[in-house]
Design an enzyme around this catalytic site. Structure first.
Site, PDB file in Angstrom:
ATOM      1  N   PRO A   6      -1.015  -3.189   4.456  1.00 23.98           N
ATOM      2  CG  PRO A   6      -2.533  -3.850   2.799  1.00 23.98           C
ATOM      3  CD  PRO A   6      -2.101  -4.165   4.215  1.00 23.98           C
ATOM      4  CB  CYS A   7      -0.537   1.962   5.430  1.00 27.24           C
ATOM      5  SG  CYS A   7       1.262   1.941   5.499  1.00 27.24           S
ATOM      6  CG  HIS A   8       1.616  -0.003  -0.052  1.00 20.77           C
ATOM      7  ND1 HIS A   8       1.801  -0.976   0.908  1.00 20.77           N
ATOM      8  CD2 HIS A   8       1.305  -0.661  -1.191  1.00 20.77           C
ATOM      9  CE1 HIS A   8       1.610  -2.172   0.356  1.00 20.77           C
ATOM     10  NE2 HIS A   8       1.306  -2.005  -0.912  1.00 20.77           N
TER      11      HIS A   8
END
Length: 289
Positions: free
Chosen positions: A246-248
C-alpha cells in the site's frame, strides 16, 4: 463499459469536482449534475461505494484530518498490532508474504518462469495483474492508454519468462484482494524484483493498516535509515504491486496526499475509501459492544 468501471468513473469525477470546489461546498444536486446522473442515483451509488456521503468523504482527504492520522502512526508496529484481525475487510493485510528474487534469478530475468496476466475491474478502476506459481509479481491500475505499457514493462522486467494471458487464474487473485471477506485466509504470496533496501521499504509498507497513513520520514526511521528519506521515496514510487503493497498510504508530513504512480485522483479515492471503511467498522463495533 463494465458496471464496476462505470461506477468508478462516475465516483472519480465526483471526487475530483468535490475537491476542486471544496470551499464552495457543492450540494448533492450540483455534484450529481456534474457527473450527469440523477441526484437519487448518485447518492445511492456513492453511498454503496464509500459507505458515507460525499461531504463526509471529503473530510477524510483534508490536510487537517490526515495530519491527525500521521500523529497516530508514529509507531507502525504498534499501529499494525492494534489493527488486529478484528475486521474482515482488513484481514488480508496480515496474510501477505513477500519474497524477493535471488540475485541469480534477477540476472536470469525470469528464465524458466511462466507468468500469467489479466485485466480486471476493481472498485478503483481497471487493474492489470500478473502472477507466477510463486506469487503475484506485478499489479497496476490502468486505463485504455496504459494497458499496453504494462505488458511492455512486464516483459522488460521478466525478459526471459513465458508470459501468457490467463483471465481465469488472475481473476481468483483479484477476488481475494478486493473481496477478502469471501476469499481464502491462506497467505497471499508476492514475488518481486528489488534491492534489499527496496524490499525493506515494501515490507514496511505492508505494516500500515487500512485506514492509516504515514510519511516517508516515518518509513525511513522504521527501516533504520532515518536520513534516507529521498531513497525511501524512490522505493515507494518503484512499488511493483499496487494496492497490495500500500504505497498509497504514504503521504507528505504536511498532510498533503501528494502524487501517486497510478494517479493522484485515485490516491484520493483509495485514502478516502479506506478511512470510511475504518470509521464504519469502529461504529459497528461500538454499537455491538
Amino acid at each position: 463499459m463494465d458496471q464496476q468501471a462505470y461506477n468508478y468513473d462516475k465516483i472519480a469525477k465526483a471526487i475530483e469536482y468535490i475537491v476542486a470546489n471544496a470551499k464552495e461546498q457543492p450540494t448533492l444536486t450540483e455534484v450529481a449534475d456534474e457527473v450527469s446522473i440523477s441526484q437519487f442515483h448518485f447518492q445511492r451509488l456513492f453511498s454503496e461505494w464509500a459507505g458515507v456521503s460525499p461531504k463526509k468523504f471529503l473530510q477524510y482527504i483534508t490536510a487537517g484530518y490526515l495530519k491527525d492520522k500521521i500523529r497516530e502512526s508514529t509507531n507502525l508496529s504498534e499501529l499494525a498490532e492494534s489493527a488486529g484481525l478484528s475486521s474482515q475487510s482488513r484481514v488480508y493485510d496480515h496474510f501477505i508474504s513477500i519474497e524477493g528474487v535471488t540475485p541469480q534469478e534477477y540476472k536470469s530475468a525470469g528464465k524458466g518462469l511462466v507468468i500469467s496476466y489479466g485485466f480486471h475491474e476493481t472498485p478503483f478502476g481497471e487493474c492489470f495483474i500478473a502472477a507466477t506459481e510463486r506469487g503475484i509479481c506485478a499489479m497496476a491500475f490502468v486505463d485504455q492508454s496504459t494497458r499496453d505499457f504494462q505488458l511492455i514493462d512486464l516483459a522488460r522486467r521478466w525478459h526471459y519468462a513465458t508470459i501468457r494471458p490467463d483471465q481465469q487464474s488472475t481473476a481468483a487473485y483479484v477476488r481475494r484482494i478486493f473481496s477478502p471477506a469471501t476469499g481464502s485466509l491462506e497467505k497471499l504470496p508476492l514475488l518481486v524484483q528489488g534491492t534489499n533496501f527496496q524490499l525493506k521499504v515494501w515490507e514496511a509498507l505492508l505494516n500500515i493498516p487500512q485506514g492509516a497513513v504515514t510519511t516517508y520520514q516515518q518509513i525511513a526511521e522504521r527501516i533504520g535509515h532515518p536520513k534516507a528519506v529521498r531513497a525511501v521515496g524512490s522505493a515507494v514510487g518503484d512499488n511493483p504491486v499496487a494496492y497490495i503493497i500500500p504505497c498509497h498510504r504514504v503521504i507528505r508530513k504536511e498532510g498533503v496526499l501528494g502524487e501517486y504512480r497510478w494517479g493522484s485522483l485515485r490516491k484520493k479515492a483509495l485514502i478516502g475509501w479506506e478511512a470510511a471503511q475504518q470509521d464504519e467498522e469502529y461504529f459497528a463495533q461500538g454499537k455491538a459492544s
